[in-house]
Design a protein around this motif. Structure first.
Motif, short mmCIF file in Angstrom:
data_model
loop_
_atom_site.label_atom_id
_atom_site.label_comp_id
_atom_site.label_asym_id
_atom_site.label_seq_id
_atom_site.Cartn_x
_atom_site.Cartn_y
_atom_site.Cartn_z
N VAL A 167 27.12 -64.81 -36.42
CA VAL A 167 27.46 -63.67 -37.27
C VAL A 167 27.58 -62.41 -36.43
CG1 VAL A 167 26.84 -62.35 -39.33
CG2 VAL A 167 26.17 -64.76 -39.15
N ALA A 168 28.64 -61.65 -36.68
CA ALA A 168 28.88 -60.40 -35.96
C ALA A 168 29.24 -59.30 -36.96
CB ALA A 168 30.01 -60.57 -34.95
N THR A 169 29.04 -58.06 -36.54
CA THR A 169 29.41 -56.90 -37.35
C THR A 169 30.64 -56.24 -36.76
OG1 THR A 169 27.12 -56.50 -38.03
CG2 THR A 169 28.65 -54.66 -38.20
N GLN A 170 31.62 -55.97 -37.60
CA GLN A 170 32.81 -55.22 -37.19
C GLN A 170 32.70 -53.81 -37.76
OE1 GLN A 170 36.50 -56.26 -39.13
NE2 GLN A 170 37.75 -55.50 -37.44
N VAL A 222 28.31 -66.54 -49.70
CA VAL A 222 27.05 -67.06 -49.17
C VAL A 222 26.86 -68.52 -49.59
CG1 VAL A 222 24.53 -66.82 -49.28
CG2 VAL A 222 25.98 -64.79 -49.05
N GLU A 223 27.22 -68.85 -50.84
CA GLU A 223 27.07 -70.22 -51.31
C GLU A 223 28.02 -71.16 -50.57
OE1 GLU A 223 25.54 -73.37 -53.81
OE2 GLU A 223 24.83 -71.53 -52.83
N ILE A 224 29.23 -70.71 -50.30
CA ILE A 224 30.15 -71.52 -49.49
C ILE A 224 29.54 -71.77 -48.11
CG2 ILE A 224 32.36 -71.40 -48.25
CD1 ILE A 224 33.49 -70.06 -50.80
N GLY A 225 28.90 -70.75 -47.55
CA GLY A 225 28.22 -70.94 -46.27
C GLY A 225 27.10 -71.95 -46.36
N ARG A 226 26.35 -71.93 -47.46
CA ARG A 226 25.24 -72.88 -47.62
C ARG A 226 25.75 -74.31 -47.74
NH1 ARG A 226 22.34 -75.73 -51.23
NH2 ARG A 226 23.87 -75.32 -52.88
N VAL A 227 26.87 -74.49 -48.45
CA VAL A 227 27.40 -75.84 -48.68
C VAL A 227 28.15 -76.36 -47.46
CG1 VAL A 227 29.08 -77.16 -50.05
CG2 VAL A 227 27.52 -75.55 -51.18
N LEU A 228 29.00 -75.55 -46.86
CA LEU A 228 29.88 -76.03 -45.79
C LEU A 228 29.32 -75.78 -44.39
CD1 LEU A 228 33.40 -75.03 -47.18
CD2 LEU A 228 32.25 -77.26 -47.28
N GLU A 233 21.65 -48.75 -48.38
CA GLU A 233 21.49 -50.00 -49.13
C GLU A 233 22.60 -51.00 -48.79
OE1 GLU A 233 19.76 -46.83 -52.00
OE2 GLU A 233 21.31 -46.95 -50.44
N PHE A 234 23.80 -50.49 -48.51
CA PHE A 234 24.87 -51.39 -48.08
C PHE A 234 24.48 -52.09 -46.79
CE2 PHE A 234 28.58 -52.28 -45.44
CZ PHE A 234 29.37 -53.03 -46.29
N THR A 235 23.92 -51.34 -45.87
CA THR A 235 23.47 -51.93 -44.60
C THR A 235 22.39 -52.97 -44.85
OG1 THR A 235 23.99 -49.88 -43.43
CG2 THR A 235 22.49 -51.42 -42.34
N SER A 236 21.46 -52.68 -45.76
CA SER A 236 20.39 -53.64 -46.07
C SER A 236 20.96 -54.91 -46.70
CB SER A 236 19.37 -53.00 -47.02
OG SER A 236 18.74 -51.89 -46.41
N ALA A 237 21.93 -54.75 -47.59
CA ALA A 237 22.57 -55.92 -48.20
C ALA A 237 23.28 -56.76 -47.15
CB ALA A 237 23.54 -55.48 -49.29
N SER A 238 23.95 -56.09 -46.21
CA SER A 238 24.63 -56.80 -45.14
C SER A 238 23.64 -57.53 -44.24
CB SER A 238 25.46 -55.80 -44.32
OG SER A 238 26.16 -56.45 -43.28
N ARG A 248 23.53 -61.47 -43.49
CA ARG A 248 23.54 -61.95 -42.10
C ARG A 248 22.45 -63.00 -41.89
NH1 ARG A 248 24.50 -60.02 -36.79
NH2 ARG A 248 25.39 -58.09 -37.60
N THR A 249 21.25 -62.71 -42.35
CA THR A 249 20.13 -63.64 -42.17
C THR A 249 20.42 -64.96 -42.87
OG1 THR A 249 18.55 -61.82 -41.99
CG2 THR A 249 17.67 -63.98 -42.58
N ARG A 250 20.95 -64.90 -44.08
CA ARG A 250 21.27 -66.12 -44.82
C ARG A 250 22.32 -66.96 -44.09
NH1 ARG A 250 18.70 -68.83 -48.13
NH2 ARG A 250 20.29 -69.16 -49.74
N LEU A 251 23.39 -66.33 -43.67
CA LEU A 251 24.48 -67.07 -43.03
C LEU A 251 24.05 -67.63 -41.68
CD1 LEU A 251 27.45 -64.75 -44.05
CD2 LEU A 251 26.93 -67.03 -44.95
N GLN A 252 23.24 -66.89 -40.95
CA GLN A 252 22.72 -67.42 -39.69
C GLN A 252 21.87 -68.66 -39.93
OE1 GLN A 252 20.80 -63.88 -38.15
NE2 GLN A 252 22.47 -63.50 -36.69
N SER A 253 21.13 -68.68 -41.04
CA SER A 253 20.28 -69.83 -41.33
C SER A 253 21.09 -71.07 -41.66
CB SER A 253 19.33 -69.51 -42.49
OG SER A 253 20.02 -69.49 -43.74
#
Length: 414
Positions: free
Chosen positions: A153-156, A215-221, A134-139, A143-148
């Motif tokens: 976006v990368a995974t470490q 995520v909201e900061i990503g949407r705004v900025l 579920e952690f992977t699914s949340a990530s 990822r999809t939201r921030l890419q939009s």
């Protein structure tokens, strides 16, 4: 030690008087400062001799043996250190005497409904334990939201107790020649301490609220153009001991360390624990200017009561501070009153969207200032009725100033 409170009519704490006496409450050892998430320290050491209980911060009397036992507990939820000399452990910042003049700002784009929608998704996973699917699914959702929003976006990959987990790192490049790096973070994972890794852990406040803030900061900025680089990070492994942030800081390149301007961490920003909406800004001397900027922004753009502390512990700002980097935690006030965290009861109904939105607005104001936003399109501010902000007729809103509290644009031609 000096005990100071705003209302001087209140008595000196009985606990301190008793510890100074010769009875059974006598301090057998030295006084130590304890920082705790929830009531984690008192739950593990219920017989602790508490001199001052301010919720997140305690002053306790410990013998050498008791201190050693507390340190051996190696808890990710509390820390013990000598009481600092000649410094405030916690202080409330006075509110400004005069309200600011109304004007439209980038902070007005922060949406309470968007924050709650993101919290709903994240708290909807049965758990976000760092080692769970579920952690992977949340990530993946984040990822999809921030890419939009235009982020790369990368995974470490990180390890948590020898097993693999991950951090999610999203970057938006600036346009400047000598770009600084501005970072906003939160931990994505959740935990149910008593139930174990397989137990339900919705983690709505801890920390779907902070992750939704990122995520909201990503949407705004994200859609805005800026001189400096913006990086958003969702850490794994926080609940088990800050694994994600420790490993991220250890892997930072010398170039990124040198250009890092600020790190704003959000952990538990959604529960109203006291009647007045309150935010605690927790940092260290290295982050004092960042703390000042956030305090100014809170007073300028929100109705938040601001508390400050230079005693950092138990969240993802700490590894940055330990590396000498300017980082700071923004967290709901009186977070130790929130007894639902780390249990199955940390559910969406506990989240106050208005409080979370105010904390995110404060953070956006400071991030925008440090990013040095270029002209903000007038259409982006249409939701707040600021068509007149286009002063030059070039279809973009003119940035009138970069004040201490953030970026602002004029509502009129005056």
């Amino acid at each position: 030690m000096i005990w100071w409170q705003d209302d001087q009519s209140l008595p000196f704490p009985d606990e301190l008087l008793q510890l100074a006496d010769t009875g059974e409450r006598t301090a057998d050892g030295a006084l130590y400062l304890v920082g705790q998430a929830g009531d984690s320290f008192l739950s593990e050491f219920p017989e602790a001799r508490v001199a001052v209980d301010n919720g997140r911060y305690l002053v306790v009397s410990l013998t050498n043996d008791e201190r050693a036992k507390a340190e051996q507990a190696n808890s990710a939820c509390f820390g013990v250190s000598p009481v600092p000399e000649n410094s405030h452990v916690l202080r409330t910042v006075p509110a400004p005497l005069q309200a600011p003049t109304a004007r439209s700002t980038i902070t007005d784009l922060v949406s309470e409904s968007e924050l709650i929608a993101s919290c709903t998704v994240l708290a909807g996973f049965r758990t976000r334990h760092s080692l769970s699917s579920e952690f992977t699914s949340a990530s993946d959702w984040a990822r999809t939201r921030l890419q939009s929003f235009g982020f790369a976006v990368a995974t470490q990959t990180i390890t948590v107790g020898g097993s693999p987990s991950s951090n999610l790192v999203a970057d938006k490049s600036g346009t400047g020649a000598n770009r600084r790096l501005v970072i906003a973070t939160a931990h994505l994972d959740s935990i149910n301490i008593s139930g174990g890794a397989g137990a339900p852990a919705p983690g709505a406040d801890d920390n779907a609220s902070g992750s939704a803030g990122v995520v909201e900061i990503g949407r705004v900025l994200g859609p805005q153009s800026s001189e400096n680089d913006l990086r958003l990070i969702l850490f794994g492994g926080e609940e088990e001991g800050l694994h994600g942030s420790r490993q991220y800081v250890a892997a930072l390149t010398p170039a990124d360390r040198a250009r890092l301007d600020a790190v704003i961490n959000m952990d538990m920003i959604g529960t109203l624990n006291v009647p007045a909406p309150t935010v605690l800004l927790e940092g260290a001397p290295v982050s004092q200017q960042l703390m000042n900027d956030l305090s100014d922004a809170a007073n300028e753009y929100t109705s938040l009561t601001v508390q400050t502390s230079l005693n950092p512990f138990a969240s993802d700002h700490v590894p940055f501070i330990n590396a000498g980097l300017p980082a700071l935690l923004t967290i709901e006030g009186s977070d130790s009153n929130n007894t639902s965290i780390h249990t199955a009861n940390d559910t969406l109904d506990k989240v106050n969207g208005a409080l979370a939105a105010q904390i995110v607005r404060m953070n956006v104001a400071v991030l925008a200032r440090r990013l040095h936003l270029n002209d903000v399109p007038a259409a982006a501010l249409s939701a707040v009725g600021s068509a007149a902000a286009d002063l030059t007729g070039d279809q973009s809103a003119d940035i009138v100033g970069f004040g201490d509290a953030g970026v602002w644009v004029s509502l009129n031609n005056g």
